[in-house]
Design a protein around this motif. Structure first.
Motif, PDB file in Angstrom:
ATOM      1  N   GLU A   1       0.853  -1.189   0.000  1.00 30.94           N
ATOM      2  CA  GLU A   1       0.000   0.000   0.000  1.00 30.94           C
ATOM      3  C   GLU A   1       0.886   1.235   0.000  1.00 30.94           C
ATOM      4  OE1 GLU A   1      -3.241   2.031   2.952  1.00 30.94           O
ATOM      5  OE2 GLU A   1      -3.104  -0.149   2.899  1.00 30.94           O
ATOM      6  N   LEU A   2       0.685   2.111  -0.994  1.00 31.82           N
ATOM      7  CA  LEU A   2       1.488   3.320  -1.121  1.00 31.82           C
ATOM      8  C   LEU A   2       0.619   4.539  -0.829  1.00 31.82           C
ATOM      9  CD1 LEU A   2       2.292   1.263  -3.782  1.00 31.82           C
ATOM     10  CD2 LEU A   2       4.192   2.848  -3.704  1.00 31.82           C
ATOM     11  N   ASN A   3       1.076   5.371   0.083  1.00 29.65           N
ATOM     12  CA  ASN A   3       0.380   6.610   0.427  1.00 29.65           C
ATOM     13  C   ASN A   3       1.344   7.768   0.287  1.00 29.65           C
ATOM     14  OD1 ASN A   3      -2.327   5.723   1.362  1.00 29.65           O
ATOM     15  ND2 ASN A   3      -1.081   4.505   2.755  1.00 29.65           N
ATOM     16  N   ARG A   4       0.969   8.709  -0.548  1.00 31.18           N
ATOM     17  CA  ARG A   4       1.835   9.847  -0.873  1.00 31.18           C
ATOM     18  C   ARG A   4       1.724  10.929   0.192  1.00 31.18           C
ATOM     19  NH1 ARG A   4       1.520  12.896  -6.681  1.00 31.18           N
ATOM     20  NH2 ARG A   4       2.895  14.592  -6.119  1.00 31.18           N
ATOM     21  N   HIS A   5       2.891  11.430   0.629  1.00 34.59           N
ATOM     22  CA  HIS A   5       2.939  12.543   1.579  1.00 34.59           C
ATOM     23  C   HIS A   5       3.090  13.864   0.839  1.00 34.59           C
ATOM     24  CE1 HIS A   5       3.270   9.905   5.039  1.00 34.59           C
ATOM     25  NE2 HIS A   5       4.163   9.211   4.367  1.00 34.59           N
ATOM     26  N   ASP A   6       4.003  13.908  -0.110  1.00 31.30           N
ATOM     27  CA  ASP A   6       4.260  15.101  -0.913  1.00 31.30           C
ATOM     28  C   ASP A   6       4.842  14.659  -2.253  1.00 31.30           C
ATOM     29  OD1 ASP A   6       7.065  14.659  -0.548  1.00 31.30           O
ATOM     30  OD2 ASP A   6       7.040  15.873   1.278  1.00 31.30           O
ATOM     31  N   GLU A   7       5.424  15.581  -2.993  1.00 36.32           N
ATOM     32  CA  GLU A   7       5.954  15.278  -4.327  1.00 36.32           C
ATOM     33  C   GLU A   7       6.852  14.043  -4.348  1.00 36.32           C
ATOM     34  OE1 GLU A   7       6.520  15.856  -8.419  1.00 36.32           O
ATOM     35  OE2 GLU A   7       5.167  16.931  -7.085  1.00 36.32           O
ATOM     36  N   ASN A   8       7.701  13.884  -3.330  1.00 30.77           N
ATOM     37  CA  ASN A   8       8.692  12.812  -3.352  1.00 30.77           C
ATOM     38  C   ASN A   8       8.479  11.713  -2.323  1.00 30.77           C
ATOM     39  OD1 ASN A   8      10.343  13.766  -5.500  1.00 30.77           O
ATOM     40  ND2 ASN A   8      11.069  15.374  -4.132  1.00 30.77           N
ATOM     41  N   SER A   9       7.929  12.016  -1.161  1.00 35.05           N
ATOM     42  CA  SER A   9       7.891  11.002  -0.099  1.00 35.05           C
ATOM     43  C   SER A   9       6.541  10.300  -0.029  1.00 35.05           C
ATOM     44  CB  SER A   9       8.251  11.624   1.255  1.00 35.05           C
ATOM     45  OG  SER A   9       7.245  12.486   1.692  1.00 35.05           O
ATOM     46  N   ARG A  10       6.639   9.044   0.365  1.00 36.45           N
ATOM     47  CA  ARG A  10       5.440   8.225   0.511  1.00 36.45           C
ATOM     48  C   ARG A  10       5.709   7.135   1.537  1.00 36.45           C
ATOM     49  NH1 ARG A  10       6.779   9.603  -3.760  1.00 36.45           N
ATOM     50  NH2 ARG A  10       4.925   9.548  -5.016  1.00 36.45           N
ATOM     51  N   THR A  11       4.658   6.732   2.219  1.00 41.28           N
ATOM     52  CA  THR A  11       4.735   5.573   3.096  1.00 41.28           C
ATOM     53  C   THR A  11       4.395   4.346   2.258  1.00 41.28           C
ATOM     54  OG1 THR A  11       4.066   6.840   5.025  1.00 41.28           O
ATOM     55  CG2 THR A  11       3.790   4.455   5.154  1.00 41.28           C
ATOM     56  N   ILE A  12       5.196   3.307   2.433  1.00 39.83           N
ATOM     57  CA  ILE A  12       4.968   2.049   1.723  1.00 39.83           C
ATOM     58  C   ILE A  12       4.804   0.975   2.792  1.00 39.83           C
ATOM     59  CG2 ILE A  12       5.876   0.393   0.063  1.00 39.83           C
ATOM     60  CD1 ILE A  12       7.544   2.706  -1.121  1.00 39.83           C
ATOM     61  N   LYS A  13       3.616   0.390   2.831  1.00 46.64           N
ATOM     62  CA  LYS A  13       3.302  -0.630   3.841  1.00 46.64           C
ATOM     63  C   LYS A  13       3.159  -1.985   3.167  1.00 46.64           C
ATOM     64  CE  LYS A  13      -0.793  -1.545   5.965  1.00 46.64           C
ATOM     65  NZ  LYS A  13      -1.999  -1.264   6.741  1.00 46.64           N
ATOM     66  N   PHE A  14       3.855  -2.968   3.726  1.00 44.81           N
ATOM     67  CA  PHE A  14       3.828  -4.342   3.216  1.00 44.81           C
ATOM     68  C   PHE A  14       3.079  -5.238   4.193  1.00 44.81           C
ATOM     69  CE2 PHE A  14       7.719  -2.448   1.674  1.00 44.81           C
ATOM     70  CZ  PHE A  14       7.830  -2.902   0.375  1.00 44.81           C
ATOM     71  N   THR A  15       2.227  -6.103   3.658  1.00 46.11           N
ATOM     72  CA  THR A  15       1.644  -7.209   4.413  1.00 46.11           C
ATOM     73  C   THR A  15       1.692  -8.428   3.484  1.00 46.11           C
ATOM     74  OG1 THR A  15      -0.588  -6.612   3.684  1.00 46.11           O
ATOM     75  CG2 THR A  15       0.101  -5.794   5.846  1.00 46.11           C
ATOM     76  N   TYR A  16       1.470  -9.592   4.045  1.00 44.03           N
ATOM     77  CA  TYR A  16       1.461 -10.776   3.187  1.00 44.03           C
ATOM     78  C   TYR A  16       0.267 -11.654   3.514  1.00 44.03           C
ATOM     79  CZ  TYR A  16       3.382 -13.765   6.914  1.00 44.03           C
ATOM     80  OH  TYR A  16       3.573 -14.471   8.069  1.00 44.03           O
ATOM     81  N   CYS A  17      -0.037 -12.533   2.565  1.00 44.70           N
ATOM     82  CA  CYS A  17      -1.154 -13.453   2.696  1.00 44.70           C
ATOM     83  C   CYS A  17      -0.696 -14.807   2.161  1.00 44.70           C
ATOM     84  CB  CYS A  17      -2.335 -12.930   1.884  1.00 44.70           C
ATOM     85  SG  CYS A  17      -3.825 -13.906   2.037  1.00 44.70           S
TER      86      CYS A  17
END
Length: 171
Positions: free
Chosen positions: A133-149
């Motif tokens: 899951e990618l969530n953008r903070h600003d032009e360059n930064s983003r949080t990237i969250k990993f989960t698995y199934c």
């Protein structure tokens, strides 16, 4: 060199902050190095969050260059160390349309499938899956969250987690 400025980890979830498109690409390369035949990578995020950039990194790790978003053609296949399927669900208007792509059949044939706009897929396969899951903070930064199934994805998740920790300088 500092690639990542934030890292949270548990047994089933990993979150990082990418501070540039190059870092997002590097995270994709980490995923690509950990990938196995039959792995489904679901990329969830809105426009401009870095889904295609992450996929380009995955592709490079597999020996594929020149990956572009398949928004208008829906799917691209790439010949690589492990065959790669890149799909974009943005233009599909129903779960039936998504299911008709036969992504699960590609997985059974040993492809790695990377699917953009995966939040639109109501019933993705559960056997060997990494959700990103990618969530953008600003032009360059983003949080990237990993989960698995699925049990088959736990080793892939662990390898991704360890490489990101090493890169971030976390022991």
């Amino acid at each position: 060199m500092r690639y990542l400025c934030s890292l949270k980890n548990s047994d089933t979830e990993l979150s990082v902050i990418s501070e540039s498109p190059d870092e997002t690409y590097l995270i994709g390369k980490i995923i690509g190095r950990a990938a196995r035949p039959g792995l489904l990578v679901l990329l969830k995020g809105t426009l401009g969050t870095g889904k295609t950039r992450l996929t380009q990194g995955i592709g490079e790790a597999l020996g594929v260059n020149g990956i572009k978003s398949p928004t208008f053609i829906i799917m691209n296949e790439y010949d690589s160390k492990i065959p790669l399927l890149h799909a974009d669900l943005y233009r599909l208007d129903s779960n039936d349309a998504i299911e008709s792509l036969g992504i699960d059949e590609y997985l059974e044939d040993g492809f790695i499938a990377v699917v953009e706009w995966a939040q639109l897929w109501e019933t993705p396969p559960q056997e060997c899956r990494i959700d990103v899951e990618l969530n953008r903070h600003d032009e360059n930064s983003r949080t990237i969250k990993f989960t698995y199934c699925g049990n088959n994805a736990s080793d892939v998740f662990y390898q991704i987690s360890e490489e990101i920790k090493k890169l971030a300088g976390v022991k």
